[in-house]
Design an enzyme around this catalytic site. Structure first.
Site, short mmCIF file in Angstrom:
data_model
loop_
_atom_site.label_atom_id
_atom_site.label_comp_id
_atom_site.label_asym_id
_atom_site.label_seq_id
_atom_site.Cartn_x
_atom_site.Cartn_y
_atom_site.Cartn_z
N HIS A 1 22.10 -51.61 -10.71
CA HIS A 1 20.77 -52.43 -10.67
C HIS A 1 20.91 -53.53 -9.32
O HIS A 1 19.85 -53.65 -8.99
CB HIS A 1 20.83 -53.28 -12.07
N CYS B 1 14.18 -38.76 -5.37
CA CYS B 1 14.12 -40.12 -5.18
C CYS B 1 15.30 -40.90 -5.60
O CYS B 1 15.29 -42.12 -5.85
CB CYS B 1 12.80 -40.73 -6.24
C1 PEP Z 1 18.06 -41.12 -10.23
O1 PEP Z 1 18.87 -41.07 -11.19
O2 PEP Z 1 18.57 -40.77 -8.89
C2 PEP Z 1 17.05 -41.83 -10.23
C3 PEP Z 1 16.23 -42.11 -9.22
O3 PEP Z 1 16.89 -42.96 -11.39
P1 PEP Z 1 17.79 -44.08 -11.72
O4 PEP Z 1 18.60 -44.85 -10.72
O5 PEP Z 1 16.68 -45.15 -12.22
O6 PEP Z 1 18.55 -43.63 -12.79
#
Ligand code: PEP
Ligand code: MG
Length: 755
Positions: free
Chosen positions: A418, A713
């Site tokens: 985070h 992403c």
């Molecule tokens: C991922 O898991 O790569 C993602 C983009 O989602 P998060 O980082 O929110 O788990």
């Protein structure tokens, strides 16, 4: 006689005889060369004409008196006069006769350099059995005893002479080099500082390598902190890389085991070589040679070993220039990597200071300020603008306070935690996973956080410097999209000029309310929940045309402090979050989708992205709700972030989805069984692991066949190695952090131009 002998001894120092403590005798450049020579790193052999020799020369030739006279009584503020007098001094240097004993010793050493020598690495010792040959080419370079004392290059004056050959030329160039001590600017500077009496210089004489191959090595990728080292190489001299006229081969090697992670073999077309008249000449390469690989495995490994050795020695990542002649590898220059990205960013500073803590460089930039330790939410109230927020791990409750702070330091977490994700988006320098920040640092203590290197320094040792957003200046076939999670920072991300968002996580928007979705459900406040999501997304949508928004993915480890939040699970990564939570509480999911529908009705192109998909039922479930709320004008997408989604990708495509987006943060975690939030295992966390790459390749292949768009992403989309891999596999778009958008766009363009 004895005195004379001693003096002679000091005229010359071989690299093998000096080290970093020898600055007063051989100047900074000479001392540095001696230091790395003695480390066993192959520098082109050479010696230094010492500061004692310089002194002897100016005294014996009467130059010292003449200089004194020319400088006495001048008005240092009168630029014209200063220019005239110093020019005269420099001319005197060139005209002066070098004392014979000094000259002899220099020539003798020069001839020694020319000795037949099988092992260059050992060369530098004067006591060699010699064999006379054709004179060799050397470079003559000034080496000052203090950095500023005679920085002629900084005054635009030549102080480095290359392709020097033969005794006469050598002596002439040493005199020219000595003369460079008397540029107007350096003379003015010494006068101001009261150093004039200490004016002295040494000259480095170093064999020139007739490079068949050359290049640069970054012991750590300066643009992307992903534990790789980068080596770029061309045929011929290195000028082609420096000037940017030749696209070099590019090799990425893991810093862990020095094994190659990726390679790009360019079509180099030309090489710059030293021609017969000593001038640099450009030659055309035959097509086969042009496209052939420059560096062998052996050369890469050796270079990487030297790079790591130098980094370890200097305790800082190094930017190293190398040249290869026959079978001999030479390192011709090494310096600390001081900028974040030597190609496009100028935000780096060369920090000197006491390092008190190390961690993972999570968000670039520098922040100096007072430590504020945050143990409980109550502590957040004490954060003032410009403080350094130090905590075990940030959570969504802290987002507002994070915005106030100048820098962020955490005990826990990796690059996808985070703290890392949010600070990057905010452009706040951050170091995560330090292990002990909350116990080692004290409340109120001043520190400097370097989010580029992951180091925390005692006190204020550098100016705060945020990373700027650059506008994307190139158009690419592979579309570029942004990650934008926070409405407050949407405008900042929009500075890139990119109009499409590939991922908006709505958890930050929800957390700002201080309440968990369960709270709204339990209190029958789903309208309020919908409104919160709608307002947040609308604010982001003001700056963009197309938005792929993810329905909530709220883990109990991150959101445990929100009102109405369930208890933290023992294994939150595998717990009740993502689409399984949304389908368990369809009213929550429905409210989120209604909010998105309202944004779409305002004329924005919306893609609904579903997290943690593991079954076709998940996608059917979400489609049912979309139907129920009459939301048809949207694209439907799947986060491919579980091995299950990879396994069933054909079935998911058969559900008529519009796009998939790789969530490599989770896909890596679930594939390798490495907790992405646990800093103890971060060294094993690698999105470039073949086990991950294989899945990406497979999914792209299937999706292409089925006409489903592909994107990424996860954080890895902001890393060049991954971008290269995905562009080569034909991915449709790449979603990145705004702060690297311009870099990645340029890189994609470079890759595409070669395809
Ligand atoms: C991922 O898991 O790569 C993602 C983009 O989602 P998060 O980082 O929110 O788990
Ligand atoms: Mg994820």
């Amino acid at each position: 006689m004895k005195k004379e002998e001693e003096k002679k001894e000091e005229f010359i120092k071989w690299f093998s005889e000096i080290n970093k403590t020898s600055v007063p005798i051989v100047g900074g450049k000479g001392a540095n060369l001696g230091e790395i020579f003695n480390l066993g790193v192959p520098v082109p052999p050479g010696f230094v004409v010492t500061t004692a020799a310089y002194k002897y020369f100016v005294e014996k030739s009467g130059l010292d008196e003449k200089i004194k006279k020319l400088l006495s009584g001048i008005d240092y503020e009168n630029t014209e006069q200063l220019e005239d007098r110093t020019r005269e001094i420099r001319e005197l240097f060139i005209k002066a006769r070098m004392p014979e004993d000094m000259k002899e010793e220099i020539i003798e050493s020069y001839e020694n350099l020319n000795a037949e020598e099988k092992d260059f690495e050992k060369q530098g010792n004067a006591l060699k059995i010699l064999e006379k040959k054709e004179p060799i080419y050397v470079a003559v370079r000034s080496s000052a005893t203090t950095e500023d004392l005679a920085d002629a290059s900084f005054a635009g004056q030549q102080d480095s002479f290359i392709n020097v050959r033969g005794n006469e030329e050598l002596i002439e160039n040493i005199k020219k080099c000595f003369a460079s001590l008397y540029t107007a600017r350096a003379t003015y500077y010494r006068h101001k500082k009261g150093f004039e009496k200490e004016a002295r210089l040494a000259a480095v004489i170093q064999r020139m390598v007739n490079s068949e191959k050359s290049g640069v090595m970054f012991s750590e990728d300066p643009a992307f902190k992903d534990n790789n080292m980068i080596i770029e190489a061309v045929f011929g001299l290195g000028e082609g890389i420096v000037s940017g006229t030749i696209t070099p081969d590019r090799y990425a090697l893991s810093r862990k085991d020095l094994k190659m992670v990726s390679k790009f073999i360019s079509d180099k077309k030309i090489a710059i070589v030293r021609g017969k008249n000593k001038r640099e000449e450009t030659i055309e390469l035959q097509p086969k040679k042009s496209r052939s690989r420059v560096l062998s495995e052996y050369e890469l490994t050796r270079l990487a070993e030297f790079g790591m050795k130098l980094e370890k020695h200097y305790n800082h990542p190094q930017d190293i220039e190398f040249a290869i002649e026959g079978e001999n590898i030479f390192l011709v220059q090494t310096r600390a990597i001081t900028t974040l990205n030597t190609r496009s960013e100028k935000s780096g500073q060369n920090i000197r200071g006491e390092v008190i803590l190390n961690g993972i460089a999570a968000s670039p930039g520098i922040a100096a300020g007072e430590v504020k330790i945050v143990k409980t939410l109550k502590d957040l109230e004490g954060i003032k603008v410009g403080d350094i927020l130090v905590t075990k791990m940030t959570n969504p409750d802290m987002v507002v306070s994070m915005q106030k702070s100048a820098g962020i330091v955490t005990d826990e977490g990796g690059m996808t935690s985070h703290a890392a994700i949010v600070s990057r988006e905010m452009g706040i320098p951050a170091v995560v996973g330090t292990g002990t920040a909350t116990t080692k640092l004290k409340d109120g203590e001043e520190v400097t956080v370097d989010g580029t290197t992951g180091k925390i320094y005692k006190g204020k040792v550098a100016e705060s410097q945020k990373k700027e957003i650059r506008k994307v200046g190139v158009k690419t076939k592979t579309h570029l999209k942004l990650i934008v999670d926070l409405p407050t920072f949407a405008e900042r991300a929009a500075q890139t000029g990119v109009k499409a968002i590939g991922l908006t996580r709505i958890e930050g928007i929800i957390a700002e309310s201080g309440k968990h979705p369960n709270y709204f459900l339990e209190h029958n406040e789903m309208r309020a929940y919908e409104e919160i999501v709608f307002r947040g997304i609308s604010k982001i949508a003001e700056y963009f045309d197309q938005l792929w928004v993810r329905t909530s993915d709220i883990r109990s480890d991150e959101f445990g402090d929100l009102k109405g939040a369930p208890k933290r699970e023992i294994n939150p990564m595998l717990g009740m979050h993502g689409i399984r939570f949304g389908l368990k509480y369809p009213e929550i999911l429905k409210a989120e989708l209604k909010a998105l529908k309202r944004v779409a009705e305002k004329g924005k192109k919306i893609g609904v992205l579903s997290p943690q998909i593991i079954s076709v039922n998940d996608i059917r479930g979400i489609k049912n709700i979309l139907k129920e709320i009459d939301f048809h004008k949207c694209e439907v997408g799947v986060m491919v972030e579980t091995p299950a989604a990879v396994q069933i990708i054909k079935d998911l495509c058969a559900e008529k989805i519009d796009f998939i987006s790789f969530g490599t943060n989770d896909l890596t975690q679930y594939t390798l069984a490495i907790d992405r939030g646990n800093e103890a295992v971060q060294e094993f966390y690698n999105e470039m692991d073949p086990a991950v790459l294989y899945q990406l390749e497979y999914v792209i292949k299937v999706c292409k066949r089925e006409g489903v768009q592909t994107s990424i992403c996860g954080q890895a989309g902001s890393k060049k190695e991954m971008v290269k891999f995905l562009v080569e596999k034909g991915i449709d778009s790449i979603t990145v952090n705004a702060d690297v958008a311009a870099d990645i766009a340029e890189y994609i363009s470079e890759l595409e131009s070669k395809r």
